[in-house]
Motif scaffolding. Structure first.
Motif, PDB file in Angstrom:
ATOM      1  N   GLY A 104       0.747  -1.213  -0.153  1.00  0.00           N
ATOM      2  CA  GLY A 104      -0.001   0.048   0.095  1.00  0.00           C
ATOM      3  C   GLY A 104       0.934   1.219   0.130  1.00  0.00           C
ATOM      4  O   GLY A 104       0.699   2.126  -0.928  1.00  0.00           O
ATOM      5  N   ALA A 105       1.853   1.220   0.853  1.00  0.00           N
ATOM      6  CA  ALA A 105       2.776   2.476   1.025  1.00  0.00           C
ATOM      7  C   ALA A 105       3.523   2.637  -0.496  1.00  0.00           C
ATOM      8  O   ALA A 105       3.745   4.048  -0.741  1.00  0.00           O
ATOM      9  N   ALA A 106       3.912   1.460  -0.946  1.00  0.00           N
ATOM     10  CA  ALA A 106       4.406   1.780  -2.215  1.00  0.00           C
ATOM     11  C   ALA A 106       3.843   2.342  -3.311  1.00  0.00           C
ATOM     12  O   ALA A 106       4.278   3.091  -4.345  1.00  0.00           O
ATOM     13  N   GLN A 107       2.388   2.066  -3.277  1.00  0.00           N
ATOM     14  CA  GLN A 107       1.488   2.654  -4.488  1.00  0.00           C
ATOM     15  C   GLN A 107       1.584   4.261  -4.279  1.00  0.00           C
ATOM     16  O   GLN A 107       1.688   5.102  -5.248  1.00  0.00           O
ATOM     17  N   TYR A 108       1.507   4.806  -2.880  1.00  0.00           N
ATOM     18  CA  TYR A 108       1.497   6.185  -2.775  1.00  0.00           C
ATOM     19  C   TYR A 108       3.034   6.636  -2.975  1.00  0.00           C
ATOM     20  O   TYR A 108       3.126   7.819  -3.485  1.00  0.00           O
ATOM     21  N   ALA A 121       4.857   5.955  -5.396  1.00  0.00           N
ATOM     22  CA  ALA A 121       4.953   6.097  -6.733  1.00  0.00           C
ATOM     23  C   ALA A 121       3.883   7.206  -7.419  1.00  0.00           C
ATOM     24  O   ALA A 121       4.299   7.691  -8.279  1.00  0.00           O
ATOM     25  N   MET A 122       2.817   7.423  -6.427  1.00  0.00           N
ATOM     26  CA  MET A 122       2.108   8.362  -6.752  1.00  0.00           C
ATOM     27  C   MET A 122       2.578   9.935  -6.476  1.00  0.00           C
ATOM     28  O   MET A 122       1.940  11.138  -6.595  1.00  0.00           O
ATOM     29  N   GLY A 123       3.704  10.054  -5.604  1.00  0.00           N
ATOM     30  CA  GLY A 123       4.063  10.996  -5.088  1.00  0.00           C
ATOM     31  C   GLY A 123       3.590  11.741  -3.717  1.00  0.00           C
ATOM     32  O   GLY A 123       3.646  12.902  -3.592  1.00  0.00           O
ATOM     33  N   ALA A 124       2.777  10.954  -3.161  1.00  0.00           N
ATOM     34  CA  ALA A 124       2.087  11.466  -1.993  1.00  0.00           C
ATOM     35  C   ALA A 124       3.115  11.993  -0.795  1.00  0.00           C
ATOM     36  O   ALA A 124       4.018  11.273  -0.513  1.00  0.00           O
ATOM     37  N   MET A 135      -7.073  14.391  -3.862  1.00  0.00           N
ATOM     38  CA  MET A 135      -6.066  13.436  -3.139  1.00  0.00           C
ATOM     39  C   MET A 135      -6.066  12.010  -3.674  1.00  0.00           C
ATOM     40  O   MET A 135      -6.765  11.486  -4.515  1.00  0.00           O
ATOM     41  N   GLN A 136      -5.188  11.128  -2.880  1.00  0.00           N
ATOM     42  CA  GLN A 136      -5.056  10.027  -3.215  1.00  0.00           C
ATOM     43  C   GLN A 136      -5.580   9.099  -2.144  1.00  0.00           C
ATOM     44  O   GLN A 136      -5.632   9.204  -1.019  1.00  0.00           O
ATOM     45  N   GLU A 195     -12.839   7.123  -8.359  1.00  0.00           N
ATOM     46  CA  GLU A 195     -12.754   7.702  -6.854  1.00  0.00           C
ATOM     47  C   GLU A 195     -11.943   7.022  -6.024  1.00  0.00           C
ATOM     48  O   GLU A 195     -11.950   7.317  -4.719  1.00  0.00           O
ATOM     49  N   MET A 196     -11.333   6.079  -6.601  1.00  0.00           N
ATOM     50  CA  MET A 196     -10.129   5.417  -5.765  1.00  0.00           C
ATOM     51  C   MET A 196      -9.186   4.917  -6.493  1.00  0.00           C
ATOM     52  O   MET A 196      -9.325   4.440  -7.780  1.00  0.00           O
ATOM     53  N   ASP A 197      -7.821   5.137  -5.973  1.00  0.00           N
ATOM     54  CA  ASP A 197      -6.577   4.741  -6.675  1.00  0.00           C
ATOM     55  C   ASP A 197      -6.245   3.442  -7.002  1.00  0.00           C
ATOM     56  O   ASP A 197      -5.718   2.855  -7.779  1.00  0.00           O
ATOM     57  N   PHE A 198      -6.530   2.654  -5.841  1.00  0.00           N
ATOM     58  CA  PHE A 198      -6.228   1.352  -5.745  1.00  0.00           C
ATOM     59  C   PHE A 198      -6.809   0.575  -4.508  1.00  0.00           C
ATOM     60  O   PHE A 198      -7.284   1.238  -3.576  1.00  0.00           O
TER      61      PHE A 198
END
Length: 301
Positions: free
Chosen positions: A130-134, A136-139, A228-229, A247-250
């Motif tokens: 989960g953290a890796a997805q964020y 990659a999105m630059g959160a 937001m992500q 409405e949701m990224d993953f």
């Protein structure tokens, strides 16, 4: 007692699944479907016994395990989210000669309770992915909707896996265990944290219990919410609808149908061909579901 209708068959083998969740929970309905389909496919009798209402009620699950042992099934499939409370009861089963497969939670307890193997996923890895997805999105700053640290071990592992891997800052929206079935309360706690810190640009739900409340919070935030992500562990109907709508990224899919199906296969092989699992872990997920690939998932559901 959260007891499903047995799927009966000509074979005299009976396997019981005893877990920490009601069969009506959005996550566990898929597990039960896998369990029942495996019973039909393999010609064995399967029964699901969950808690009545609350996710992770170790006292009731302990009673359910001991009641299941008393019925002398040919195999038990048990989730183990609270080893300190459940291990002694699980050991009663294995000491009585009942083969046990751990499912969903308790992958690190296989040896401790003399189980054949574990079928499920690793909660720490769920948080890390989960953290890796964020990342990659630059959160830059994430709010994790979770339970208080120390309340539920597997949720702690998800939360810590996320916090240790996320490159930015992490804030926790801590939901009391007693409120995990209360979407309004979850939403209120989430909105309170989001209102306090306008720099939060990502929200991560620790499981299916919090998805609907998280999505309501997104809608209430208006333009901020759209910018937001948003992501979650677990896939529910609400999550797939949100993915399709953008409405949701993953969502992280534990592929829990397999958590119902595989243990029946393993127990049937154990009884009929004396086949022992060669590994202590059968990992079912997670797979990362996004707006781009959600239709592939829905096509087979």
């Amino acid at each position: 007692m959260g007891l499903s209708t047995p799927v009966m068959a000509e074979d005299d083998l009976t396997f019981m699944m005893v877990t920490h969740s009601p069969s009506s929970d959005p996550y566990w309905t898929s597990v039960v479907s896998g369990l029942e389909q495996a019973g039909e496919d393999l010609g064995v009798n399967v029964i699901y016994r969950g808690t009545d209402k609350n996710l992770n009620d170790p006292n009731q699950q302990q009673r359910n395990i001991e009641a299941a042992i008393a019925s002398s099934p040919d195999g038990l499939i048990i989730s183990n989210p609270s080893p300190d409370s459940l291990n002694d009861s699980i050991l009663k089963a294995t000491d009585a000669g009942i083969p046990v497969i751990l499912v969903n939670q308790g992958g690190d307890q296989v040896e401790a309770v003399n189980a054949l193997t574990f079928v499920g996923d690793d909660p720490t890895i769920q948080g890390q992915i989960g953290a890796a997805q964020y990342n990659a999105m630059g959160a830059k700053k994430a709010l994790v909707i979770t339970t208080p640290i120390g309340a539920i071990p597997f949720v702690d592992a998800r939360t810590n896996g996320f916090s240790d891997t996320f490159n930015g800052g992490t804030t926790l929206a801590e939901i009391p265990v007693s409120n995990l079935n209360d979407a309004n309360r979850i939403k209120t706690i989430t909105m309170t944290e989001l209102t306090k810190d306008p720099e939060i640009d990502a929200v991560f739900s620790i499981g299916s219990c919090c998805i609907s409340a998280m999505l309501e919070a997104r809608n209430d935030l208006g333009d901020r919410g759209e910018a937001m992500q948003w992501g979650t562990i677990d896939v529910t109907v609400g999550a797939t609808d949100a993915l399709k709508a953008g409405e949701m990224d993953f969502a992280l899919n534990a592929q829990q149908y397999a958590q119902g199906y595989y243990p029946v296969v393993l127990l049937a092989l154990y009884h009929r061909q004396a086949v022992l699992p060669a590994t202590s872990l059968f990992i079912t997920g997670p797979a990362v579901i996004t707006p781009e690939n959600v239709d592939s998932l829905l096509a087979v559901q």
